[in-house]
Motif scaffolding. Structure first.
Motif, PDB file in Angstrom:
ATOM      1  N   ARG A 146      -7.778   6.177   3.674  1.00  0.00           N
ATOM      2  CA  ARG A 146      -6.781   4.731   3.581  1.00  0.00           C
ATOM      3  C   ARG A 146      -6.868   4.151   4.663  1.00  0.00           C
ATOM      4  O   ARG A 146      -7.299   2.923   4.594  1.00  0.00           O
ATOM      5  CB  ARG A 146      -5.402   5.311   3.296  1.00  0.00           C
ATOM      6  CG  ARG A 146      -4.484   4.103   3.101  1.00  0.00           C
ATOM      7  CD  ARG A 146      -3.232   4.473   2.617  1.00  0.00           C
ATOM      8  NE  ARG A 146      -3.180   5.062   1.140  1.00  0.00           N
ATOM      9  CZ  ARG A 146      -1.836   5.112   0.435  1.00  0.00           C
ATOM     10  NH1 ARG A 146      -0.809   5.219   1.277  1.00  0.00           N
ATOM     11  NH2 ARG A 146      -1.886   5.311  -0.662  1.00  0.00           N
ATOM     12  N   ASP A 203       7.783  -0.609  -1.718  1.00  0.00           N
ATOM     13  CA  ASP A 203       7.677  -2.074  -1.885  1.00  0.00           C
ATOM     14  C   ASP A 203       9.060  -2.578  -2.397  1.00  0.00           C
ATOM     15  O   ASP A 203       9.218  -3.562  -2.196  1.00  0.00           O
ATOM     16  CB  ASP A 203       6.683  -1.941  -3.360  1.00  0.00           C
ATOM     17  CG  ASP A 203       6.352  -3.485  -3.606  1.00  0.00           C
ATOM     18  OD1 ASP A 203       6.466  -4.246  -2.682  1.00  0.00           O
ATOM     19  OD2 ASP A 203       5.861  -3.540  -4.922  1.00  0.00           O
ATOM     20  N   SER A 204       9.667  -1.575  -3.181  1.00  0.00           N
ATOM     21  CA  SER A 204      11.121  -2.166  -3.694  1.00  0.00           C
ATOM     22  C   SER A 204      11.936  -2.423  -2.613  1.00  0.00           C
ATOM     23  O   SER A 204      12.778  -3.306  -2.474  1.00  0.00           O
ATOM     24  CB  SER A 204      11.519  -1.463  -4.673  1.00  0.00           C
ATOM     25  OG  SER A 204      11.523  -0.061  -4.568  1.00  0.00           O
ATOM     26  N   THR A 244       0.789  -1.215  -0.005  1.00  0.00           N
ATOM     27  CA  THR A 244       0.019   0.009  -0.191  1.00  0.00           C
ATOM     28  C   THR A 244       0.848   1.264   0.014  1.00  0.00           C
ATOM     29  O   THR A 244       0.397   2.411  -0.279  1.00  0.00           O
ATOM     30  CB  THR A 244      -0.887   0.086   1.385  1.00  0.00           C
ATOM     31  OG1 THR A 244       0.184  -0.061   2.286  1.00  0.00           O
ATOM     32  CG2 THR A 244      -2.129  -1.199   1.181  1.00  0.00           C
ATOM     33  N   ALA A 245       2.033   1.399   0.338  1.00  0.00           N
ATOM     34  CA  ALA A 245       2.818   2.587   0.577  1.00  0.00           C
ATOM     35  C   ALA A 245       3.654   2.879  -0.518  1.00  0.00           C
ATOM     36  O   ALA A 245       4.533   3.558  -0.414  1.00  0.00           O
ATOM     37  CB  ALA A 245       3.685   2.240   1.792  1.00  0.00           C
ATOM     38  N   GLY A 246       3.184   2.605  -1.552  1.00  0.00           N
ATOM     39  CA  GLY A 246       4.190   3.171  -2.718  1.00  0.00           C
ATOM     40  C   GLY A 246       5.168   2.187  -3.391  1.00  0.00           C
ATOM     41  O   GLY A 246       5.594   1.225  -2.665  1.00  0.00           O
ATOM     42  N   LYS A 247       5.748   2.431  -4.479  1.00  0.00           N
ATOM     43  CA  LYS A 247       6.413   1.687  -5.386  1.00  0.00           C
ATOM     44  C   LYS A 247       7.803   1.549  -4.552  1.00  0.00           C
ATOM     45  O   LYS A 247       8.480   0.408  -4.500  1.00  0.00           O
ATOM     46  CB  LYS A 247       6.756   2.357  -6.749  1.00  0.00           C
ATOM     47  CG  LYS A 247       6.078   1.579  -7.769  1.00  0.00           C
ATOM     48  CD  LYS A 247       6.732   1.589  -9.139  1.00  0.00           C
ATOM     49  CE  LYS A 247       6.444   0.660 -10.096  1.00  0.00           C
ATOM     50  NZ  LYS A 247       5.188   0.903 -10.772  1.00  0.00           N
ATOM     51  N   ILE A 248       8.386   2.880  -4.086  1.00  0.00           N
ATOM     52  CA  ILE A 248       9.561   2.577  -3.547  1.00  0.00           C
ATOM     53  C   ILE A 248       9.881   1.775  -2.193  1.00  0.00           C
ATOM     54  O   ILE A 248      10.653   1.196  -1.872  1.00  0.00           O
ATOM     55  CB  ILE A 248       9.983   4.208  -3.200  1.00  0.00           C
ATOM     56  CG1 ILE A 248      10.082   5.138  -4.281  1.00  0.00           C
ATOM     57  CG2 ILE A 248      11.321   4.417  -2.145  1.00  0.00           C
ATOM     58  CD1 ILE A 248      10.415   6.481  -4.126  1.00  0.00           C
ATOM     59  N   ARG A 283      -7.134  -4.803  -2.601  1.00  0.00           N
ATOM     60  CA  ARG A 283      -7.190  -3.425  -3.276  1.00  0.00           C
ATOM     61  C   ARG A 283      -7.751  -3.402  -4.658  1.00  0.00           C
ATOM     62  O   ARG A 283      -8.332  -2.348  -5.000  1.00  0.00           O
ATOM     63  CB  ARG A 283      -5.599  -2.823  -3.402  1.00  0.00           C
ATOM     64  CG  ARG A 283      -5.270  -2.109  -2.157  1.00  0.00           C
ATOM     65  CD  ARG A 283      -3.562  -2.075  -2.231  1.00  0.00           C
ATOM     66  NE  ARG A 283      -2.978  -1.362  -3.258  1.00  0.00           N
ATOM     67  CZ  ARG A 283      -2.977  -0.108  -3.566  1.00  0.00           C
ATOM     68  NH1 ARG A 283      -3.074   0.605  -2.472  1.00  0.00           N
ATOM     69  NH2 ARG A 283      -2.476   0.362  -4.620  1.00  0.00           N
TER      70      ARG A 283
END
Ligand SMILES: Nc1ncnc2c1ncn2[C@@H]1O[C@H](COP(=O)(O)OP(=O)(O)OP(=O)(O)O)[C@@H](O)[C@H]1O
Ligand code: SF4
Ligand SMILES: [Mg+2]
Lengths: 304, 328, 287
Positions: free
Chosen positions: C188, C116-117, C110-114, C173
Motif C-alpha cells: 500500500r 472515512d465516516s 484509503t483507510a477503510g469505511k469507518i 485508486r
C-alpha cells in the motif's frame, strides 16, 4: 433540397499547460438530398453523424469551427439563417433522452415545438406513436427509453417543418411502433419534405430511404441508391460499405476486423486503408477524392 | 412522506451527535482559556475585589469546581434548556440570545434576500451573455468582491454615506440617547440600510458566480441544444429552461450559506455597532462571558443546521426527480 | 474520441494573446505584486512608523503616499508591514491547514469505511459552526494573540481541501495502473508514494494557494474585531479597526489605502491559484 458541401468541423481544445489544439473530427464531408426524398446516413459510432446534424442546425458547441457550405432550398445556411429556420423550416429529432428538459413535463416540451394548435397536434402525435394519454403529464425521468424516443419523434411530427433531421429515432421502440414511426417519415417525404435520417439500423434505412450515405471516420465514403444494398453487395462501390453490408446478421454476419482510425493526421492516404482487404500501396499515398460512379459517389481509387 | 420523515430524522440525529461533540469541545477549549472569567464578571472594579470576594464569586459561578464537574453541571442544565446566565449582561443567556437575534434576523434576512436576488440576476445575465464584456465585467466584479474584506466595505460605506455625505448615522441600531419607545420605524430603517448593504455584499459574489457557472452548464446541455433546435432563443429560452433548472440549485445554495451569513453579521454588526447577535459574540469573546459564548456557539450551529436542512428539503420537495420518483 | 486530427495552431497566426499566455502573464504580474509587498514590508525601516507628532494627520502626498496617522506614523510603511505580517500568518496557517487536509483526505480515501465516516463527521463538525465563531472560540481558548489566530485558521480551513483530496485519491485508486500495481502485490505504501503523491502534489499546491485568500481575510477580520493579533503588531486588521475612530474626522486615507492593498494582495493570491489550476486542469478552460 439539402446540400452539404465540403463540410469540416474542428474543435479547439486545451491540453495540460493550456496549449491550444485543433481537433479536426469531420473532414470534407458532402451529402445531398432532394425534397420528397429520404437520405439515410449510416456509419459506425463516432463517425460524425450527429455532428453533421448539429452543424446543419447550427447548434455545435462554441469551441467548434466549421468550414464548407450548406444550402437548403437554394438558401445558403449562415448562422443567422440557421437560427431563423430552426424549429420553423428545419425540425430535429435528437439522438438521446438527455435532450429532454428534466424539469419540464414532456407534453409541454412537444407543444413548444409546434406551431398553431399545439395541444391537439401533440395529442395526435402521441396517439399515433401509441403513447398513453397521461404520458404528456410525465417528466422525462419517468419514461422508459422507448417512450422517450417516441416523445422526441413527436416533436418532428408537430413541427410542420420542410426539413426533418432525425438522429437515430428508433432504438428502444417496439417493432410495431418502429414501423409506424418509419411510415410517418415516409409520409412526410411523400408530402414534399426533405428527410435526413441517421441510423444504425440499415434494415430500417432500406425500408424507407431513397438514398444511403455511408460515413467513415468523419467523411462520406459512399453515397448510394437503396437498391445498391442488395444481394451480396456487389453493386456497392466502397469496400467499407460492402463490409458493412456483409456484416449484417441477415447476410454473412462477418464483423469487420480492426477499428476506426484514431489519430487522423497519421493517415496520409485512404482512411479505410488499415482495414481494407483491397488496399494497395497507392491507397496509402493520397486521400481518395470523391468520384461519381454508376450514379453514386465514392471515395476509393479502386472502385468500379 | 415516510422518506421525508426518515430523512429529517437521520439529519437530526447527526446534528445531535455533532452538537454534543461541539459542547464538549467548546467547553474543554474554554476551560483551558487563560482569560479570567471572574474579571469578566467584575469588570473594571477588579482592583477593589479582595481574595474572599473572589472566592465567593468563583463559588457562585461554580468556578471552584473541576472542569469535569463544571461541564456536567452546565451540560445537564443545557439539556433542560437552561443556557445559564450571561456574565456581562447578568441576565439569562437564552433571553440575551433571543433578544439580540431578533435584531440580527431583520438585518440578516434583508441582506440574505438582497444578495440572493442581485446575485441571481447578475449571474444569469453573465451566463446569458457569456464571453461578452458584460460577462467579463460581472465576473471581474464578483471575483474582486470575493477578495474584499467585509469590514472594509463597511468602513467605505461609513466614510462615503455617513461621514462624507451625511445621509446616515455612523452606527448603533438606534439613535444614541433616545429612549426605546421614542425610536421610530424610520430611525430603525435608517440604521439598518448600511449594515444590510454591507452584509449583502458578501453573499452576492458567491451566488452570482455559482448561478453563472450552473447556467452556462445548462445552456450547453443537450436539452437546451434541443430547445434551440426547436427555435427557442433569448429570454424565452432562459425562461422556459434556464430559470427552471438554475433556480433550484441557487436557492439551495443560498440556504446553505447561513454559515457565511452569520459570520458576515459578526463583522457588519461590529463595524456599525449594530446591537445584534454578531456583536454579542464579539463582546462575549472579548470580555470573557463564557456562558454567553457557549450559548452562541450552540445557537449558531443550530442556525447553520436549519439552513442546510431547509436546503435539502427544498430539493426534495421541488425537484420532480426526487419528489415523484418515489411514487413510480 | 475516435479519430482526432491534431494540428497545433501556429501562434503567430493569432493576433490576440492566447489563453496560455494570458494566464501566465496574470500569474507573473500577481507574483510580482506580492513579492514587492513582501520586500517593502521587510526593507522599509522602523523609523518611518515611529511616533512623529510633527507629521500628524497628513493627507497623502509624495512623501507619504498613504498619508500619516494621528501619531505621525507613515501609513504606507504600516500597511506594507501589516500586509507582510498577514501574508506570513496566512502562509503558516494555510500550510498547516492543507497538511491536515492532505493527511485526513488520504486517510478517508484509503483507510477503510469507518475512518472515512469518522472524517466526514469531523468535516461536518467543523462546518457546523460559522468560521468566525469558531475562530473567536479558539482565540478565546488560547487567550488571543498570534498563536490563537494561526491555530484557529489552521483548524477551520481544511475541510474543503480535504474533500477535494479525498475525491482525487478515490479516483486515482480506481485507475488502471493503481489497480495493476495492487494485483502485482505492491505494498500500500509503495502505491501511495509512487502513484498517488505525484498526482496529489499539484492539487495540494493549488489548494494551498487558494486557501491563502480565505486565511488572510479571516485573519484580518478576527484581528479587526479585536480577538486576533495584539495591537502591538502592525497588522492590517489593527490599522483598520483603529481607523474606525477617525472616520468622522474625514481622514479617509487611514482606512482606504490599507484596505485596498489588502484587497489587492488577496486578489493576487486568488489569481495565481485559479490560473495555476487552469494550467493543471485545462478541462475547466475548454469553452
Ligand atoms: N464537443 C466535442 N469536442 C471534441 N470532440 C467531439 C465533440 N463532439 C464530438 N466529438 C467527436 O466527434 C466525433 C463524431 O461524433 P458524433 O457524435 O458525430 O458521432 P456519431 O457518428 O453520432 O456516433 P454515434 O453513432 O455513437 O452517435 C467523435 O469522435 C467525437 O469524439
Ligand atoms: S482507396 Fe484503397 S484502401 Fe481505401 S477503400 Fe479503396 S481500396 Fe480500400
Ligand atoms: Mg450520434
Amino acid at each position: 433540397m439539402l446540400e452539404v458541401n465540403h463540410l469540416s468541423i474542428s474543435f479547439l481544445q486545451y491540453e495540460k499547460g493550456l496549449k491550444q489544439q485543433q481537433l479536426k473530427v469531420i473532414k470534407d464531408l458532402s451529402v445531398s438530398v432532394h425534397s420528397g426524398e429520404i437520405l439515410a446516413v449510416v456509419g459506425s459510432s463516432g463517425s460524425g453523424k450527429s455532428l453533421l446534424a448539429h452543424a446543419i442546425l447550427g447548434i455545435l458547441p462554441t469551441n467548434a469551427t466549421t468550414e464548407g457550405t450548406i444550402y437548403f432550398d437554394g438558401v445558403k445556411l449562415t448562422p443567422e439563417k440557421k437560427e431563423e429556420f430552426r424549429g420553423k423550416e428545419i425540425s430535429f429529432v435528437p439522438q438521446s433522452v438527455n435532450f429532454l428538459d428534466p424539469l419540464m413535463r414532456v407534453g409541454t416540451q412537444v407543444r413548444n415545438a409546434a406551431r398553431g394548435a399545439s395541444t391537439s397536434a401533440q395529442r395526435k402525435a402521441f396517439e399515433r406513436l401509441r403513447l398513453a394519454k397521461d404520458v404528456e403529464q410525465k417528466f422525462p425521468f419517468q419514461l422508459s427509453g422507448g417512450m422517450a424516443r417516441r416523445v422526441l419523434a413527436s416533436t418532428a411530427m408537430v413541427s410542420g417543418a420542410k426539413l426533418i433531421i432525425a438522429d437515430e429515432p428508433t432504438p428502444g421502440m417496439d417493432p410495431t411502433v418502429i414501423k409506424e414511426a418509419l411510415k410517418y417519415f415516409r409520409e412526410l417525404a411523400d408530402s414534399g419534405c426533405t428527410v435526413l435520417m441517421i441510423t444504425h439500423d440499415i434494415g430500417a434505412a432500406l425500408e424507407i430511404a431513397d438514398k444511403i450515405a455511408v460515413f467513415y471516420a468523419g467523411t462520406t465514403v459512399e453515397s448510394a441508391m437503396v437498391n445498391d444494398f442488395s444481394g451480396d453487395g456487389r453493386l456497392l462501390r466502397h469496400p467499407y460499405s460492402k463490409a458493412l453490408w456483409r456484416a449484417l446478421p441477415q447476410n454473412d454476419f462477418l464483423p469487420i476486423p480492426g477499428s476506426q482510425p484514431l489519430p487522423y493526421a497519421n493517415l496520409p492516404g485512404c482512411l479505410f486503408e488499415p482495414r481494407c482487404a483491397f488496399a494497395t500501396t497507392e491507397c496509402r499515398q493520397d486521400e481518395p477524392k470523391p468520384r461519381e460512379i454508376r450514379n453514386g459517389i465514392v471515395r476509393c481509387i479502386h472502385a468500379t | 412522506m415516510k422518506n421525508m420523515i426518515k430523512f429529517i430524522l437521520k439529519k437530526t440525529i447527526r446534528m445531535v451527535s455533532l452538537l454534543i461533540a461541539l459542547c464538549i469541545i467548546s467547553f474543554l477549549l474554554i476551560s483551558y482559556s487563560p482569560i479570567d472569567p471572574i474579571q469578566a464578571y467584575v469588570g473594571a472594579d477588579m482592583m477593589r475585589v479582595g481574595p474572599e470576594q473572589r472566592d465567593k464569586i468563583a463559588e457562585y459561578w461554580g468556578l471552584d469546581q473541576s472542569p469535569l464537574e463544571q461541564f456536567v453541571q452546565w451540560g445537564s442544565r443545557v439539556l433542560q434548556g437552561d443556557l445559564g446566565t450571561s456574565m456581562i449582561y447578568r441576565r439569562p443567556v437564552a433571553d440575551i440570545i433571543s433578544e439580540k437575534f431578533l435584531n440580527s434576523i431583520i438585518l440578516m434576512s434583508l441582506a440574505w434576500l438582497l444578495s440572493g436576488i442581485i446575485g441571481f440576476i447578475i449571474g444569469s445575465i453573465a451566463a446569458m451573455k457569456k464571453d461578452t464584456w458584460i460577462d467579463r465585467t460581472i465576473k471581474w466584479y464578483c471575483y474582486t468582491l470575493a477578495s474584499t474584506p467585509t469590514f472594509w466595505i463597511g468602513l467605505l460605506f461609513l466614510m462615503i454615506f455617513a461621514a462624507w455625505l451625511d445621509w446616515f448615522p455612523i452606527g448603533l441600531g438606534v439613535p444614541a440617547g433616545v429612549i426605546a419607545e421614542d425610536v421610530t420605524i424610520g430611525d430603525r430603517i435608517k440604521h439598518l440600510i448600511l449594515p444590510t448593504l454591507t452584509l449583502s455584499m458578501i453573499g452576492i459574489a458567491n451566488i452570482a458566480l455559482h448561478t453563472r457557472q450552473k447556467l452556462i452548464d445548462i445552456l450547453s446541455s443537450d436539452y437546451v441544444l434541443f430547445a434551440k433546435a426547436r427555435g427557442e432563443k433569448g429570454f424565452v429560452l432562459f425562461w422556459r429552461h434556464g430559470l427552471r433548472n438554475v433556480a433550484l440549485p441557487a436557492i439551495t445554495l443560498q440556504f446553505a450559506a447561513f454559515s457565511e451569513l452569520f459570520g458576515g453579521a459578526v463583522i457588519a454588526e461590529t463595524v456599525f455597532s449594530y446591537p445584534g447577535l454578531g456583536q454579542a459574540t464579539v463582546e462575549a469573546g472579548l470580555r470573557g462571558d463564557v456562558p454567553l459564548l457557549l450559548g452562541i456557539v450552540i445557537f449558531s450551529a443550530i442556525f447553520v443546521f436549519i439552513g442546510n436542512l431547509v436546503a435539502d428539503l427544498i430539493y426534495r420537495l421541488v425537484d420532480p426527480r426526487i419528489r415523484e420518483g418515489k411514487f413510480l | 474520441m475516435n479519430f482526432l486530427r491534431i494540428m497545433t495552431q501556429k501562434k503567430s497566426l493569432i493576433p490576440k494573446l492566447n489563453l496560455r499566455q494570458r494566464t501566465l502573464i496574470a500569474m507573473i504580474v500577481s507574483a510580482i505584486i506580492l513579492l514587492s509587498v513582501i520586500f517593502a514590508g521587510i526593507l522599509l525601516g522602523d523609523e518611518r512608523i515611529a511616533t512623529n507628532l510633527e507629521n500628524r494627520n497628513l493627507a497623502p502626498s509624495l512623501d507619504h503616499p498613504f498619508g500619516t496617522d494621528w501619531l505621525g506614523r507613515d501609513m504606507f510603511t504600516r500597511t506594507m508591514k501589516g500586509l507582510t505580517l498577514s501574508i506570513a500568518v496566512g502562509l503558516i496557517a494555510a500550510a498547516a491547514s492543507s497538511l491536515i487536509a492532505v493527511v485526513l483526505g488520504i486517510l478517508a480515501a484509503t483507510a477503510g469505511k469507518i475512518i472515512d465516516s469518522i472524517i466526514s463527521w469531523l468535516v461536518d463538525l467543523f462546518l457546523s459552526v460559522p468560521h468566525l465563531v469558531t475562530l473567536i472560540l479558539i482565540a478565546f481558548a488560547l487567550g488571543g494573540g498570534m498563536k490563537g489566530v494561526i491555530i484557529g485558521l489552521a483548524l477551520t480551513h481544511w475541510p474543503s481541501l480535504c474533500r477535494v483530496i479525498r475525491a482525487e485519491v478515490m479516483q486515482l485508486r480506481s485507475t488502471e495502473y493503481v489497480q495493476i500495481s495492487r494485483k502485482l502485490g505492491k505494498k500500500r505504501w509503495w502505491i501511495v508514494t509512487k502513484h498517488m503523491i505525484p498526482h496529489l502534489i499539484p492539487q495540494f499546491f493549488v489548494g494551498l494557494i487558494l486557501l491563502f485568500p480565505h486565511a488572510i481575510l479571516h485573519e484580518a477580520a478576527i484581528t479587526f474585531v479585536g480577538m486576533g493579533l495584539s495591537p502591538h503588531h502592525p497588522a492590517i486588521g489593527i490599522i483598520l479597526s483603529e481607523s474606525m475612530r477617525y472616520l468622522s474626522t474625514g481622514m479617509w486615507w487611514l482606512a482606504f489605502f490599507p484596505g485596498l492593498c489588502l484587497l489587492i494582495v488577496v486578489r493576487s493570491f486568488d489569481i495565481i491559484g485559479e490560473n495555476l489550476r487552469m494550467l493543471i486542469d485545462p478541462h475547466r478552460a475548454h469553452e
